[in-house]
Design an enzyme around this catalytic site. Structure first.
Site, PDB file in Angstrom:
ATOM      1  N   LYS A  73      -1.587   1.406  -9.037  1.00 50.89           N
ATOM      2  CA  LYS A  73      -2.205   1.838  -7.770  1.00 50.89           C
ATOM      3  C   LYS A  73      -3.719   1.598  -7.842  1.00 50.89           C
ATOM      4  O   LYS A  73      -4.273   1.411  -8.934  1.00 50.89           O
ATOM      5  CB  LYS A  73      -1.913   3.314  -7.525  1.00 50.89           C
ATOM      6  CG  LYS A  73      -0.446   3.695  -7.608  1.00 50.89           C
ATOM      7  CD  LYS A  73       0.357   3.248  -6.407  1.00 50.89           C
ATOM      8  CE  LYS A  73       1.814   3.633  -6.642  1.00 50.89           C
ATOM      9  NZ  LYS A  73       2.639   3.579  -5.458  1.00 50.89           N
TER      10      LYS A  73
HETATM   11  C1  LIG Z   1       3.873   4.569  -5.566  1.00 50.64           C
HETATM   12  C2  LIG Z   1       4.336   5.226  -4.318  1.00 50.64           C
HETATM   13  C3  LIG Z   1       4.919   6.505  -4.317  1.00 50.64           C
HETATM   14  C4  LIG Z   1       5.270   7.252  -5.563  1.00 50.64           C
HETATM   15  O1  LIG Z   1       4.263   7.405  -6.489  1.00 50.64           O
HETATM   16  P1  LIG Z   1       4.644   7.683  -8.031  1.00 50.64           P
HETATM   17  O2  LIG Z   1       3.347   8.130  -8.624  1.00 50.64           O
HETATM   18  O3  LIG Z   1       5.133   6.406  -8.596  1.00 50.64           O
HETATM   19  O4  LIG Z   1       5.672   8.747  -8.049  1.00 50.64           O
HETATM   20  C5  LIG Z   1       5.236   7.071  -3.106  1.00 50.64           C
HETATM   21  N1  LIG Z   1       5.016   6.427  -1.948  1.00 50.64           N
HETATM   22  C6  LIG Z   1       4.492   5.196  -1.900  1.00 50.64           C
HETATM   23  C7  LIG Z   1       4.259   4.544  -0.580  1.00 50.64           C
HETATM   24  C8  LIG Z   1       4.148   4.541  -3.084  1.00 50.64           C
HETATM   25  O5  LIG Z   1       3.642   3.292  -3.038  1.00 50.64           O
END
Ligand SMILES: *Cc1c(COP(=O)(O)O)cnc(C)c1O
Length: 369
Positions: free
Chosen positions: A184
């Site tokens: 991210k």
């Molecule tokens: C990555 C993501 C999540 C979940 O995040 P995690 O930290 O992997 O649990 C939820 N919603 C969206 C749109 C994402 O891209």
């Protein structure tokens, strides 16, 4: 070439990150260490909200919020058909019904007109996603929420660092959830996440929910989860945060360079006036996507598809619908996007030489495929 180059990023900040991690290990304060409170304070200030609450992942940030609102069986949550599984997974996990609606063809974010059409007396929450790092239309979505007295929760797992009409993502709605998954825009060294809100009562509830429903030591008034953020992840994030704005700026520069280079060859991301995207993904649209992707791969350019199947068509949601005898719904814009989207290498350390190779390869691939 890397799709997202985490190693180069680590080496760039290695001294600060290593020192922060060593601090955690030296003091052995692995759980609830002071790095968590420091990060919460700094990110609340960065985003511009009153409360930031560290949690164990983006998924748990969403889950803790749904649990804090008491959303459960008989309730409906409106969300987008075109997102990562976690957005809708948490709705079904608490026993509520995900009500999927289609997206806008330009931004690929949830279509507010279709949101309003989907509201019923059972609707308890509107859960838009700021997809690829571009905020959804929170003016329209908040207006719908206010009209029907329903909170709006931004799934900001891809959009921390973005802004919408001068305000940061995560400060636009009643509450927001972000993720620090390594890929991210602001990633840690494992799983992590954060909840944001200006609502004091909701913030206190989330703090308890993510800590087994605990109000005081070994006092449990309701069911919660083990959803804490680890000290070591908070320390890593604390070391990376001072560089984040520079990275956001670098992502703008790289995205603009992609847009210039690809103009007239493929459909590049459409960013609405008033939006600054953090470009968690730089996602183009090509008609013959699978063939293009194959050629890119053969030339050593990694690509990815976010996402190949609209969520309502995933087997898990088909099975849930089958139980209630509901018909297979249709989401034309999501289906078209799922067939056409392709994300290109995107990270703040992408060199111009690598980017030129991506652009040239893509232009050739589109011509030849
Ligand atoms: C990555 C993501 C999540 C979940 O995040 P995690 O930290 O992997 O649990 C939820 N919603 C969206 C749109 C994402 O891209």
């Amino acid at each position: 070439m890397q799709f997202i180059d985490l190693k180069t990023q680590y080496l760039a900040y290695q001294a600060e990150i290593d020192a922060a991690m060593k601090d955690v290990v030296d003091t052995v304060r692995f759980i609830n260490g002071p790095w968590i409170g420091d990060l919460e304070r700094d990110l609340a200030a960065f985003v511009g909200v009153k409360h930031a609450i560290g949690v164990s992942s983006g998924t748990d940030a969403l889950l803790a919020l749904l649990m804090s609102w008491g959303i459960g069986p008989g309730d409906e949550v409106i969300t987008t058909a075109f997102t990562f599984i976690a957005t809708a997974e948490v709705i079904a996990l608490v026993g509520a019904k995900p009500v999927f609606v289609d997206i806008e063809p330009d931004t690929l974010n949830i279509d507010p007109v279709k949101v309003e059409a989907a509201i019923t007396p059972n609707t308890k929450l509107i859960l838009p996603v700021s997809l690829y790092g571009q905020c959804a239309d929170y003016v329209a979505l908040n207006a719908i929420g206010a009209k029907y007295g329903i909170p709006v929760l931004e799934d900001a797992c891809q959009s921390l660092g973005s802004s919408f009409q001068g305000k940061r993502s995560c400060a636009l709605t009643e509450a927001a959830a972000t993720s620090f998954f390594p890929a991210k825009p602001l990633g840690c060294f494992g799983d992590g996440g954060m909840v944001f809100t200006d609502n004091d009562e909701l913030a206190e509830k989330v703090r308890q929910v993510k800590d087994h429903g605990q109000s005081a030591r070994y006092q449990h008034g309701f069911l919660g989860i083990n959803g804490r953020l680890d000290s070591i992840q908070a320390a890593v994030l604390g070391a990376k945060l001072p560089h984040f704005q520079d990275e956001i700026d670098a992502r703008q520069r790289i995205a603009n360079r992609y847009i210039e280079g690809l103009q007239g060859h493929v459909q590049t991301p459409i960013i609405r006036a008033g939006n600054i995207s953090v470009f968690a993904q730089f996602t183009v649209r090509v008609a013959n996507r699978d063939a293009v992707q194959k050629v890119m791969g053969e030339h050593g350019v990694p690509t990815a598809v976010h996402y190949p199947i609209p969520l309502p068509h995933q087997p898990v949601f088909k099975a849930i619908r089958a139980k209630s005898g509901e018909a297979e719904p249709c989401f034309p814009e999501s289906e078209k996007a799922a067939a056409e989207v392709m994300s290109l290498p995107m990270h703040p350390f992408l060199s111009e030489a690598d980017q030129d190779k991506v652009v040239e390869t893509l232009i050739q691939a589109v011509k030849g495929a």
